[in-house]
Write a protein that holds these residues in place. Structure first.
Motif, mmCIF file in Angstrom:
data_model
loop_
_atom_site.group_PDB
_atom_site.id
_atom_site.type_symbol
_atom_site.label_atom_id
_atom_site.label_comp_id
_atom_site.label_asym_id
_atom_site.label_seq_id
_atom_site.Cartn_x
_atom_site.Cartn_y
_atom_site.Cartn_z
ATOM 1 N N PHE A 147 31.060 53.829 30.704
ATOM 2 C CA PHE A 147 30.697 52.458 31.081
ATOM 3 C C PHE A 147 31.695 51.459 30.485
ATOM 4 C CE2 PHE A 147 28.476 48.542 29.849
ATOM 5 C CZ PHE A 147 28.114 48.077 31.103
ATOM 6 N N LYS A 148 32.075 51.670 29.209
ATOM 7 C CA LYS A 148 33.020 50.779 28.555
ATOM 8 C C LYS A 148 34.384 50.832 29.236
ATOM 9 C CE LYS A 148 34.822 49.689 23.965
ATOM 10 N NZ LYS A 148 34.852 50.106 22.545
ATOM 11 N N LEU A 149 34.834 52.031 29.585
ATOM 12 C CA LEU A 149 36.116 52.184 30.280
ATOM 13 C C LEU A 149 36.093 51.493 31.633
ATOM 14 C CD1 LEU A 149 38.923 53.488 30.276
ATOM 15 C CD2 LEU A 149 37.905 55.524 31.283
ATOM 16 N N GLN A 150 34.979 51.608 32.336
ATOM 17 C CA GLN A 150 34.848 50.960 33.640
ATOM 18 C C GLN A 150 34.900 49.438 33.503
ATOM 19 O OE1 GLN A 150 34.841 52.488 36.501
ATOM 20 N NE2 GLN A 150 34.528 50.688 37.759
ATOM 21 N N LYS A 151 34.234 48.916 32.462
ATOM 22 C CA LYS A 151 34.253 47.475 32.240
ATOM 23 C C LYS A 151 35.674 46.990 31.918
ATOM 24 C CE LYS A 151 31.270 44.944 31.961
ATOM 25 N NZ LYS A 151 30.720 44.010 32.976
ATOM 26 N N GLU A 152 36.405 47.763 31.113
ATOM 27 C CA GLU A 152 37.777 47.389 30.784
ATOM 28 C C GLU A 152 38.652 47.377 32.030
ATOM 29 O OE1 GLU A 152 39.035 50.094 27.811
ATOM 30 O OE2 GLU A 152 37.892 49.145 26.190
ATOM 31 N N LYS A 153 38.464 48.381 32.900
ATOM 32 C CA LYS A 153 39.221 48.406 34.152
ATOM 33 C C LYS A 153 38.905 47.185 35.008
ATOM 34 C CE LYS A 153 39.796 53.419 34.537
ATOM 35 N NZ LYS A 153 39.459 54.627 35.335
ATOM 36 N N GLU A 154 37.631 46.829 35.077
ATOM 37 C CA GLU A 154 37.244 45.658 35.868
ATOM 38 C C GLU A 154 37.849 44.382 35.297
ATOM 39 O OE1 GLU A 154 33.027 45.671 36.012
ATOM 40 O OE2 GLU A 154 32.890 47.402 37.380
ATOM 41 N N GLU A 155 37.856 44.250 33.959
ATOM 42 C CA GLU A 155 38.444 43.064 33.332
ATOM 43 C C GLU A 155 39.941 42.976 33.609
ATOM 44 O OE1 GLU A 155 37.129 40.554 31.724
ATOM 45 O OE2 GLU A 155 35.085 41.283 32.007
ATOM 46 N N MET A 156 40.622 44.128 33.497
ATOM 47 C CA MET A 156 42.063 44.145 33.773
ATOM 48 C C MET A 156 42.350 43.777 35.221
ATOM 49 S SD MET A 156 43.233 47.545 31.653
ATOM 50 C CE MET A 156 44.930 47.410 32.228
ATOM 51 N N LEU A 157 41.543 44.308 36.134
ATOM 52 C CA LEU A 157 41.729 43.992 37.544
ATOM 53 C C LEU A 157 41.462 42.517 37.812
ATOM 54 C CD1 LEU A 157 42.299 45.134 40.360
ATOM 55 C CD2 LEU A 157 39.865 45.618 40.597
ATOM 56 N N LYS A 158 40.461 41.981 37.137
ATOM 57 C CA LYS A 158 40.145 40.567 37.312
ATOM 58 C C LYS A 158 41.283 39.680 36.810
ATOM 59 C CE LYS A 158 36.457 37.267 36.286
ATOM 60 N NZ LYS A 158 35.174 37.079 35.578
ATOM 61 N N LYS A 159 41.834 40.030 35.630
ATOM 62 C CA LYS A 159 42.959 39.263 35.083
ATOM 63 C C LYS A 159 44.180 39.354 35.989
ATOM 64 C CE LYS A 159 41.600 39.651 30.231
ATOM 65 N NZ LYS A 159 41.967 40.191 28.897
ATOM 66 N N LYS A 160 44.419 40.556 36.545
ATOM 67 C CA LYS A 160 45.561 40.737 37.431
ATOM 68 C C LYS A 160 45.426 39.881 38.682
ATOM 69 C CE LYS A 160 48.157 44.354 39.821
ATOM 70 N NZ LYS A 160 48.209 45.808 40.153
ATOM 71 N N ARG A 161 44.230 39.854 39.254
ATOM 72 C CA ARG A 161 44.008 39.037 40.455
ATOM 73 C C ARG A 161 44.176 37.561 40.147
ATOM 74 N NH1 ARG A 161 38.653 42.082 42.963
ATOM 75 N NH2 ARG A 161 39.745 43.948 43.726
ATOM 76 N N LEU A 162 43.667 37.127 38.966
ATOM 77 C CA LEU A 162 43.795 35.724 38.583
ATOM 78 C C LEU A 162 45.260 35.344 38.396
ATOM 79 C CD1 LEU A 162 42.307 33.139 37.816
ATOM 80 C CD2 LEU A 162 42.204 33.973 35.463
#
Length: 324
Positions: free
Chosen positions: A190-205
């Motif tokens: 779950f933690k790894l998935q959240k980190e991936k989502e945060e990284m993807l969100k930052k990349k899109r921003l």
């Protein structure tokens, strides 16, 4: 059930605990019940719903009943017993014996049984009275009598109770450990998935901001390019008319070219005055020449304008592709 979680019926430790419980728990309960009955009613043999278990201590009934077997007898009316029935009865010493009825006799109006062990050569010495009968033999469990004889000892019962408790405790600890490891694994996923989502969100921003900055700066570049193109076209237009004049032109055409060059340096009024002075009687031919030259210049200006528009469209298309 979550993915990757092992089902309870696929665990060997669970099945081992269930099997041991099924085998030992009923035996312990029966033993405890029999012990309690024997202590409360010393003159009667303990029974469970009319059924009485007995442990075979000798081989007098072999080969039907063996030493160490657990036999089960059922309480019946002694008057209904017949020859060849196997019965459990008490002898003069109070010991329970299991032998076969070989004859029925009456003495002084009382019915009695003559018994004999199948493996004995002689019949029993004493007659069996009706009130001494404990029950009729209905079946046996091979070897279970010896086990129950040992389990009947208080020390064995305590040891078994502790053993079963330890088995349950160990099984619970193993199950808890596996559950803890599974929960830890799920948390890490779950933690790894959240980190991936945060990284993807930052990349899109970041991409969005870069796109906005590109949109802000791109129109300015486009205007600069267009202005440069306009400057180049103007220089070309200034040069081309001069190059197109051929040496074979008439003196009048040379005069006009000279007047045009003078027009770039002096005020319009002065140029106009000199042109009027230089004009002679061939005004019509000169005006016609000027008209043709003006039309050629307009055509070149139109062609240059179309070229600029074409370049502008191509640059706009390239900018949009870069933005996408």
């Amino acid at each position: 059930m979550k993915k990757g979680e092992k089902k309870w019926y696929k665990s060997p430790s669970t099945w081992a605990t269930i099997i041991i419980s099924i085998l030992l728990v009923p035996v312990l309960l029966v033993n405890l019940f029999i012990i309690i009955q024997s202590k409360t009613n010393k003159d009667e043999i303990p029974s469970i719903f009319g059924y009485k278990p007995f442990i075979v201590l000798s081989g007098s009934m072999e080969s039907d009943i063996h030493k160490g077997d657990l036999i089960i007898t059922k309480k019946v009316k002694p008057e209904n017993l017949e020859v060849d029935d196997i019965i459990a009865f008490r002898d003069a010493a109070g010991t329970v014996t299991t032998h076969r009825i070989i004859d029925i006799v009456e003495k002084n109006g009382k019915k009695s049984f003559i018994t004999k062990g199948d493996n004995n050569s002689t019949q029993d010495r004493n007659l069996v009275a009706l009130e001494s009968v404990e029950g009729i033999y209905i079946g046996r469990v091979p070897g279970l009598g010896s086990m129950m004889d040992k389990l009947a000892e208080p020390t064995t019962i305590i040891i078994l109770a502790l053993g079963i408790t330890m088995i349950f405790v160990i099984g619970f600890m193993i199950s808890s450990k596996k559950q803890s490891e599974l929960e830890k694994k799920e948390y890490l996923e779950f933690k790894l998935q959240k980190e991936k989502e945060e990284m993807l969100k930052k990349k899109r921003l970041k991409e969005k901001r870069e796109k906005e900055e590109l949109e802000k700066t791109q129109p300015k570049k486009r205007i600069d390019v267009i202005e440069e193109d306009d400057t180049e076209e103007e220089e070309i237009e200034k040069i081309k008319p001069m190059k197109t004049v051929e040496p074979q032109e008439s003196i009048r055409e040379s005069r006009v070219s000279r007047l045009e060059r003078t027009q770039e340096l002096e005020p319009r009024k002065r140029v106009t005055r000199e042109v009027e002075e230089d004009l002679d009687d061939d005004d019509d031919e000169y005006l016609e020449y000027l008209l043709r030259k003006q039309e050629a210049k307009l055509a070149k200006l139109k062609q240059a304008k179309e070229l600029r528009e074409k370049r502008s469209r191509e640059e706009s298309s390239n900018i949009e592709d870069d933005i996408d």
